[in-house]
Scaffold this active site. Sequence first.
Site, PDB file in Angstrom:
ATOM      1  CG  ASP A 166     -41.827 -18.663  13.409  1.00 54.53           C
ATOM      2  OD1 ASP A 166     -42.104 -18.315  12.031  1.00 54.53           O
ATOM      3  OD2 ASP A 166     -41.005 -19.048  13.810  1.00 54.53           O
ATOM      4  CB  SER A 171     -37.950 -17.389  15.150  1.00 53.73           C
ATOM      5  OG  SER A 171     -39.570 -18.269  15.957  1.00 53.73           O
ATOM      6  N   GLY A 211     -37.365 -26.079  16.201  1.00 52.88           N
ATOM      7  CA  GLY A 211     -37.221 -27.100  16.840  1.00 52.88           C
ATOM      8  C   GLY A 211     -36.701 -28.294  15.707  1.00 52.88           C
ATOM      9  CG  ASP A 261     -37.595 -19.361   8.832  1.00 60.58           C
ATOM     10  OD1 ASP A 261     -36.974 -19.934  10.284  1.00 60.58           O
ATOM     11  OD2 ASP A 261     -38.975 -19.159   9.251  1.00 60.58           O
ATOM     12  N   GLY A 262     -35.530 -22.072   9.742  1.00 65.24           N
ATOM     13  CA  GLY A 262     -35.563 -23.631  10.125  1.00 65.24           C
ATOM     14  C   GLY A 262     -34.048 -23.914  10.022  1.00 65.24           C
ATOM     15  N   GLY A 263     -33.969 -24.614  11.784  1.00 74.79           N
ATOM     16  CA  GLY A 263     -32.393 -25.815  12.042  1.00 74.79           C
ATOM     17  C   GLY A 263     -31.283 -24.543  11.752  1.00 74.79           C
ATOM     18  CG  MET A 288     -45.755 -20.110   8.425  1.00 76.87           C
ATOM     19  SD  MET A 288     -44.418 -20.719   9.386  1.00 76.87           S
ATOM     20  CE  MET A 288     -44.576 -20.074  10.820  1.00 76.87           C
ATOM     21  CG  MET A 314     -40.087 -22.184   4.386  1.00 79.74           C
ATOM     22  SD  MET A 314     -39.351 -21.198   6.556  1.00 79.74           S
ATOM     23  CE  MET A 314     -40.298 -22.405   7.607  1.00 79.74           C
ATOM     24  CG  HIS A 343     -42.856 -16.758   8.169  1.00 79.10           C
ATOM     25  ND1 HIS A 343     -42.015 -18.094   8.860  1.00 79.10           N
ATOM     26  CD2 HIS A 343     -43.237 -17.396   7.385  1.00 79.10           C
ATOM     27  CE1 HIS A 343     -41.666 -18.875   7.622  1.00 79.10           C
ATOM     28  NE2 HIS A 343     -42.761 -18.391   6.679  1.00 79.10           N
ATOM     29  CG  PHE A 384     -43.998 -28.001  14.738  1.00 76.79           C
ATOM     30  CD1 PHE A 384     -45.046 -28.561  15.783  1.00 76.79           C
ATOM     31  CD2 PHE A 384     -44.136 -29.261  13.240  1.00 76.79           C
ATOM     32  CE1 PHE A 384     -46.396 -28.626  15.387  1.00 76.79           C
ATOM     33  CE2 PHE A 384     -46.036 -29.459  13.199  1.00 76.79           C
ATOM     34  CZ  PHE A 384     -46.468 -29.309  14.336  1.00 76.79           C
ATOM     35  CG  HIS A 400     -38.850 -15.369  12.272  1.00 72.63           C
ATOM     36  ND1 HIS A 400     -38.427 -14.939  10.847  1.00 72.63           N
ATOM     37  CD2 HIS A 400     -39.105 -16.715  12.262  1.00 72.63           C
ATOM     38  CE1 HIS A 400     -38.823 -15.704  10.466  1.00 72.63           C
ATOM     39  NE2 HIS A 400     -39.632 -16.224  11.084  1.00 72.63           N
ATOM     40  CG  MET A 407     -46.798 -21.265  12.205  1.00 74.48           C
ATOM     41  SD  MET A 407     -46.639 -22.356  13.530  1.00 74.48           S
ATOM     42  CE  MET A 407     -44.721 -22.415  13.118  1.00 74.48           C
ATOM     43  N   GLY A 460     -34.620 -20.407  16.057  1.00 77.57           N
ATOM     44  CA  GLY A 460     -35.316 -20.218  17.350  1.00 77.57           C
ATOM     45  C   GLY A 460     -34.595 -21.253  18.679  1.00 77.57           C
ATOM     46  CB  SER A 461     -34.545 -24.550  19.050  1.00 73.47           C
ATOM     47  OG  SER A 461     -34.300 -24.876  17.818  1.00 73.47           O
TER      48      SER A 461
HETATM   49  C1  DX5 Z   1     -41.029 -23.362  11.475  1.00 72.94           C
HETATM   50  C2  DX5 Z   1     -40.830 -21.522  11.962  1.00 72.94           C
HETATM   51  C3  DX5 Z   1     -39.579 -21.357  12.010  1.00 72.94           C
HETATM   52  C4  DX5 Z   1     -39.204 -21.858  13.851  1.00 72.94           C
HETATM   53  C5  DX5 Z   1     -37.502 -21.391  13.196  1.00 72.94           C
HETATM   54  O1  DX5 Z   1     -41.805 -23.331  11.488  1.00 72.94           O
HETATM   55  O2  DX5 Z   1     -41.504 -21.009  10.475  1.00 72.94           O
HETATM   56  O3  DX5 Z   1     -39.263 -19.949  12.084  1.00 72.94           O
HETATM   57  O4  DX5 Z   1     -39.522 -20.952  14.339  1.00 72.94           O
HETATM   58  O5  DX5 Z   1     -37.325 -22.449  14.508  1.00 72.94           O
HETATM   59  P1  DX5 Z   1     -36.015 -23.524  14.978  1.00 72.94           P
HETATM   60  O6  DX5 Z   1     -35.028 -22.184  14.716  1.00 72.94           O
HETATM   61  O7  DX5 Z   1     -35.305 -23.832  15.701  1.00 72.94           O
HETATM   62  O8  DX5 Z   1     -36.105 -23.939  14.082  1.00 72.94           O
HETATM   63 ZN    ZN Z   2     -40.423 -18.416  10.353  1.00 69.69          ZN
END
Ligand code: DX5
Ligand code: ZN
Length: 214
Positions: free
Chosen positions: A34, A7, A144, A174-176, A67, A136, A65, A142, A32, A36, A196-197
Site C-alpha cells: 500500500d 497487506s 484496520g 481491499d479493506g476490513g 493511493m 475498496m 496499490h 488506513f 499487497h 500512500m 491487513g490487520s
Molecule cells: C487501505 C489499504 C488496505 C489496508 C487493508 O488504505 O489500501 O490495503 O491496508 O488493511 P485492513 O485489512 O486492516 O483493512
Molecule cells: Zn490496499
Amino acid sequence: MNYIAPSILSADFARLGEEIEMLNRSAADLIHVDVMDGVFVPNISFGFPIMEPLKKLARKPLDVHLMITDPIRYVERFCDAGAWCVGFHLEAVEDPMPALELIRKKGVKTCLTINPDIAVERLLPYLDKVDIVMLMSVFAGFGGQKFIPETLDKVRLLRKEIDARGLKTWIEVDGGVNKDNAPLLWKSGADILVAGSSVFRSTYPEETILELKQ
Ligand code: DX5
Ligand code: ZN
C-alpha cells in the site's frame, strides 16, 4: 480463484524480514503493498525503498496499490522495482488508459480501483482493459477500518458483468476483510482478498491466512 493478499501496511516494520518470511511460508498468494502519498489520501505509508527488501526477500508476487495523485508519473518505476501488478485509483486520473498502457508495456499486470463513494458502474468500461478491478471496502488511507457491507452487492454486479462478457478479469476487494466477511466475499464472486490487520494482528497469522481462503 481464492487468492489472499496480506497487506504489509499492517506488518511490524521492526521485523519486516521475519514478517516476509512468515508470508513466504504461508498460504498467501500475493503480497499487497500500500503506497500512500499524503495527498490522494490523508496518510503517508512508504514508497520505493520498501520495494527493495520486498523484491529481495518475498517469494510471492507483489501486488502494488498506489493511493497517489498523478499515478502516471510513477507506475513505470514501480514496475521496474519488481511489482507483479500495479494498481491505481480511477478517481485519481482523468483517463486511466495512458497509465494502464505504460504498465502493460512493462509486462506487469494492471489493476484499476475505486473508493467506496465512486459508483461501481464507472469500472464497467474498463473490465476488458485491465487484469484486475479492485473494490475498496473501506476508504483508502488506513488499515484496520471496518468493512463496508454494501461492497458485496458491488462484487456481485462486477461478477455478473465479467461472466456475461466472458472475460477473465479478476475481482479484488481491499479493506476490513476478516474471517466473518471472507466467505461472503468469495460467494459473491471475489477472486482476491486483501487482508491487513486480520492477518498481522492475529496470534497465528499463517492459520488465519488459511482460514480466510475457505
Ligand atoms: C487501505 C489499504 C488496505 C489496508 C487493508 O488504505 O489500501 O490495503 O491496508 O488493511 P485492513 O485489512 O486492516 O483493512
Ligand atoms: Zn490496499
